[in-house]
Design a protein around this motif. Structure first.
Motif, short mmCIF file in Angstrom:
data_model
loop_
_atom_site.label_atom_id
_atom_site.label_comp_id
_atom_site.label_asym_id
_atom_site.label_seq_id
_atom_site.Cartn_x
_atom_site.Cartn_y
_atom_site.Cartn_z
N ILE A 207 1.78 -126.19 -44.38
CA ILE A 207 3.11 -125.69 -44.71
C ILE A 207 3.48 -124.51 -43.82
CG2 ILE A 207 2.50 -123.97 -46.46
CD1 ILE A 207 4.71 -125.37 -48.23
N GLY A 208 4.76 -124.40 -43.49
CA GLY A 208 5.27 -123.29 -42.71
C GLY A 208 6.42 -122.60 -43.42
N ASN A 209 6.95 -121.58 -42.78
CA ASN A 209 8.02 -120.82 -43.42
C ASN A 209 9.27 -121.66 -43.68
OD1 ASN A 209 7.96 -120.51 -40.41
ND2 ASN A 209 9.96 -119.58 -40.73
N HIS A 210 9.53 -122.65 -42.81
CA HIS A 210 10.74 -123.45 -43.00
C HIS A 210 10.57 -124.54 -44.05
CE1 HIS A 210 13.39 -121.60 -40.15
NE2 HIS A 210 12.44 -121.61 -39.22
N GLU A 211 9.39 -124.67 -44.62
CA GLU A 211 9.19 -125.55 -45.77
C GLU A 211 9.17 -124.76 -47.08
OE1 GLU A 211 8.73 -127.26 -42.51
OE2 GLU A 211 6.83 -126.25 -42.93
N ARG A 212 8.69 -123.51 -47.04
CA ARG A 212 8.35 -122.84 -48.30
C ARG A 212 9.16 -121.60 -48.65
NH1 ARG A 212 8.09 -121.13 -52.39
NH2 ARG A 212 6.43 -121.08 -53.96
N ASP A 213 9.52 -120.77 -47.68
CA ASP A 213 10.01 -119.43 -48.00
C ASP A 213 11.39 -119.44 -48.64
OD1 ASP A 213 7.70 -118.80 -46.75
OD2 ASP A 213 8.57 -117.59 -45.15
N TYR A 214 11.49 -118.70 -49.72
CA TYR A 214 12.78 -118.45 -50.36
C TYR A 214 12.62 -117.32 -51.36
CZ TYR A 214 17.61 -119.53 -51.37
OH TYR A 214 18.98 -119.46 -51.45
N ALA A 215 13.66 -116.57 -51.59
CA ALA A 215 13.61 -115.41 -52.49
C ALA A 215 13.22 -115.84 -53.89
CB ALA A 215 14.95 -114.70 -52.50
N ASP A 216 12.37 -115.05 -54.53
CA ASP A 216 11.96 -115.25 -55.92
C ASP A 216 11.29 -116.61 -56.14
OD1 ASP A 216 13.06 -112.75 -56.65
OD2 ASP A 216 15.05 -113.66 -56.84
N SER A 217 10.65 -117.14 -55.11
CA SER A 217 9.99 -118.44 -55.24
C SER A 217 8.48 -118.33 -55.22
CB SER A 217 10.43 -119.36 -54.10
OG SER A 217 9.89 -118.93 -52.87
N GLY A 218 7.96 -117.11 -55.00
CA GLY A 218 6.52 -116.94 -54.92
C GLY A 218 5.98 -116.94 -53.51
N SER A 219 6.82 -117.10 -52.51
CA SER A 219 6.35 -117.06 -51.13
C SER A 219 6.09 -115.61 -50.73
CB SER A 219 7.37 -117.69 -50.18
OG SER A 219 8.63 -117.06 -50.29
N VAL A 220 5.17 -115.42 -49.79
CA VAL A 220 4.82 -114.07 -49.35
C VAL A 220 6.02 -113.39 -48.69
CG1 VAL A 220 3.40 -112.76 -47.72
CG2 VAL A 220 2.37 -114.59 -49.08
N TYR A 221 6.72 -114.15 -47.85
CA TYR A 221 7.83 -113.60 -47.09
C TYR A 221 9.14 -114.00 -47.77
CZ TYR A 221 3.95 -113.06 -43.94
OH TYR A 221 2.73 -112.73 -43.41
N VAL A 222 9.87 -113.01 -48.24
CA VAL A 222 11.03 -113.26 -49.09
C VAL A 222 12.25 -113.48 -48.18
CG1 VAL A 222 12.37 -112.48 -51.06
CG2 VAL A 222 9.97 -111.81 -50.81
N THR A 223 12.35 -114.64 -47.62
CA THR A 223 13.46 -115.00 -46.75
C THR A 223 14.02 -116.34 -47.21
OG1 THR A 223 12.12 -116.26 -45.19
CG2 THR A 223 12.27 -113.89 -44.82
N ALA A 224 15.09 -116.77 -46.57
CA ALA A 224 15.73 -118.04 -46.93
C ALA A 224 15.33 -119.17 -45.99
CB ALA A 224 17.25 -117.87 -46.92
#
Length: 610
Positions: free
Chosen positions: A381-398
């Protein structure tokens, strides 16, 4: 038809290919991301003007031209893949702001989604109802046909008494690549560009001949034994289907899907939850068991034609579509697979770059079919599959566009311990691969950290002498810019595990180029390679000091250039589209960076333990 499936216990061949391509259909992008000051290590989900079309206000577009028509070459039902020619004719005054979009579903009109007004108003968007309920899948300006503005294909529709033309019209044609994503489509002729669009004409509705047909099958390994293989495919049918393989064996599929409610959103509506949603159909998976590592067999799923299974391997993060770099790399990769010298694929993060525009997963799955239907296609998994605010990802981006890993894990079920725990290990020949998620918690008290420590500490180096550690975001990169690519806290926390467990090679994506280090720890070179008899840099790990790191993110996106002055630990830097090829025996592991356009080896190095 059949082909071989065999596994080498001592020798294997790998291709390491990192695609970094933005999955979008417009060349004009504006970053759209949620900024959290606690995390600077962000990429972005690019939301182009084109992708926001269904959030534009519908302006008046009076149609006073009785001659205007839009016609489509495919009058019959659409096949699973075809190039459709769309011709706009009867145009009185061609304009560079004229364009054509492919809409799916075709019923995506303002009058059919009045109930969606609250979704916009809750975000503070009080503009008129959106132009379309669904975003256009593809679009092209009419100027892509050089004859359009010049009116080269002028046609006279009304003559004066003296024989001169009284009314002449212009026309132009565009070609759209269409794959079976199950819902019907239509083509719409606009003027006003992407900023002030208005509809001039709609085509008739086109349907796919077989919307329920099983498509886009891709293989994955489920363990290190090599005696089982998972096949995953997409269909419009939610009933379990069969895969037939080998000598009369068969398995029934497990069926999964996800809904719009499964997508993430926030104060600002996300593409996945709102304007980029498209029904994914049903994802089928079946495990083919009882395989013999050196046997020859074929398989069929649903009613689709037989596919061949090959034997060797590929590894890469960051794939995608449409860009010249990605197309050259996927073509080169398919050639390697067809040669029979590839065991499997590892795609380490940034898989499709759909980023919330869900129909683009279908285009991506179609793109990788020449590879993924023949060899095991493993993913991380990479940032463009997982990251989103308040989703539990380390990096809080969209960066995921609201997908939050749901689409990725459904399309690519890996041998992980549970949902949203996308880390695992697997052995291929003489190599142990440890696959982590840089987007999930990796702090010392986290579940993933404990797993990493346990997994690396349990490797039997007499059986698999090499350990390759891989994740999406790198520990070392010379690429500069406003947005940092390396998180010092991640390096501080995880890097000691690599040295303590004598990891040989760490492979990364995220940065869009190729860079190789010395044997490095805490930004210091602990050992340098020596030149072998063949002139290739050789790292001797018999007297182990630290791992070699390589960023191999040069396979599709516009490339990141290097600064004029790089740190001393950076030994090789290449900004060309390509992929890495790895060949491993028990004593030796050779890595080559291949230019996908020229097939030239741009860099090579070797790690030995003798």
């Amino acid at each position: 038809m059949s082909s071989s499936l065999h596994h080498h216990s001592i020798m294997m061949s790998l291709l390491l290919i990192l695609f970094c391509i933005l999955f979008s259909l417009s060349s004009s992008f504006s970053p759209s991301h949620i900024i959290n000051t606690a995390y600077e290590f962000r990429n972005y989900t690019a939301i182009s003007d084109f992708r926001l079309l269904n959030r534009r206000s519908l302006i008046p577009c009076p149609d006073v031209n009785p001659f205007l028509q839009i016609n489509v070459s495919s009058n019959a039902a659409l096949s699973n893949e075809e190039n459709v020619t769309v011709t706009v004719s009867g145009v009185l005054i061609p304009d560079k702001a004229d364009w054509v979009a492919m809409i799916s579903p075709s019923h995506a009109k303002v009058t059919t989604c009045l109930q969606n007004i609250w979704q916009y108003q809750q975000t503070g968007d009080f503009a008129n109802l959106p132009l379309l309920c669904h975003y256009p899948v593809k679009a092209q300006y009419m100027t892509n046909d050089p004859a359009y503005l010049s009116c080269k294909n002028k046609k006279c529709l009304k003559y004066k008494r003296n024989g001169k033309c009284a009314v002449g019209t212009c026309s132009g044609s565009l070609t759209f690549h269409v794959v079976n994503f199950r819902t019907d489509i239509e083509f719409v002729f606009f003027t006003g560009g992407f900023d002030t669009p208005c509809i001039l004409r709609r085509s008739g509705t086109l349907n796919f001949a077989k919307p329920h047909t099983p498509l886009y099958g891709h293989l994955s390994s489920i363990d290190s034994a090599g005696t089982s293989m998972k096949l995953t495919w997409v269909s419009g049918d939610n009933n379990p289907q069969q895969v037939q393989y080998g000598d009369g064996k068969s398995q029934t599929s497990q069926v999964a899907t996800f809904t719009q409610n499964d997508m993430c959103s926030g104060d600002i509506a996300s593409p996945a939850k709102d304007f980029g949603w498209h029904d994914p159909g049903y994802i089928h998976s079946a495990v083919m068991t009882g395989l013999q590592p050196s046997s020859k067999f074929s398989y069929r799923y649903g009613r689709i034609e037989t596919h061949h299974m090959h034997s060797n391997q590929l590894i890469f993060p960051n794939l995608g579509l449409t860009q010249p770099g990605a197309l050259s790399v996927i073509t080169a990769m398919a050639d390697e697979v067809a040669s029979g010298n590839v065991d499997s694929v590892f795609h380490i993060g940034d898989i499709s770059y759909a980023t919330g525009f869900l129909v683009e997963w279908d285009y991506f799955l179609h793109l990788i079919s020449p590879v993924a239907s023949h060899v095991s296609y493993m993913t991380a998994i990479g940032n463009h599959e997982r990251d989103y605010a308040d989703s539990g990802s380390v990096y809080v981006t969209a960066d995921s566009g609201g997908e939050c890993g749901v689409a990725y894990e459904t399309y690519f079920p890996m041998p992980t311990s549970a949902k949203d725990k996308p880390w695992y290990s697997i052995e291929q020949g003489s190599v142990h691969f440890t696959i982590i998620s840089t987007e999930h918690n990796w702090s010392e008290d986290s579940e993933q950290y404990i797993w990493m420590k346990t997994d690396l500490g349990s490797v039997d180096r007499s059986r698999t002498p090499w350990v390759i550690f891989t994740g999406h975001r790198p520990m070392y990169s010379s690429a500069g810019g406003i947005i940092p690519s390396v998180d010092p806290q991640f390096v501080k926390t995880v890097e000691p595990l690599l040295v303590d467990n004598k990891v040989d090679l760490a492979l990364w994506g995220h940065v869009h180029n190729y860079e190789r280090t010395c044997s490095i720890y805490q930004s210091n070179c602990k050992a340098m390679p020596s030149k072998g008899n063949d002139g290739i840099d050789t790292y001797n790990h018999r007297n182990y000091s630290a791992p070699v790191h390589a960023v191999i993110g040069m396979a599709g996106f516009s490339l990141d250039q290097f600064p004029n002055n790089a740190d001393s630990w950076s030994l090789s830097r290449v900004a060309e589209f390509g992929y890495a090829r790895v060949h491993a025996t028990k004593e030796d592991m050779k890595i080559e960076l291949v230019n996908s356009n020229t097939k030239k080896v741009e860099d090579s190095f070797r790690i030995t333990n003798t």
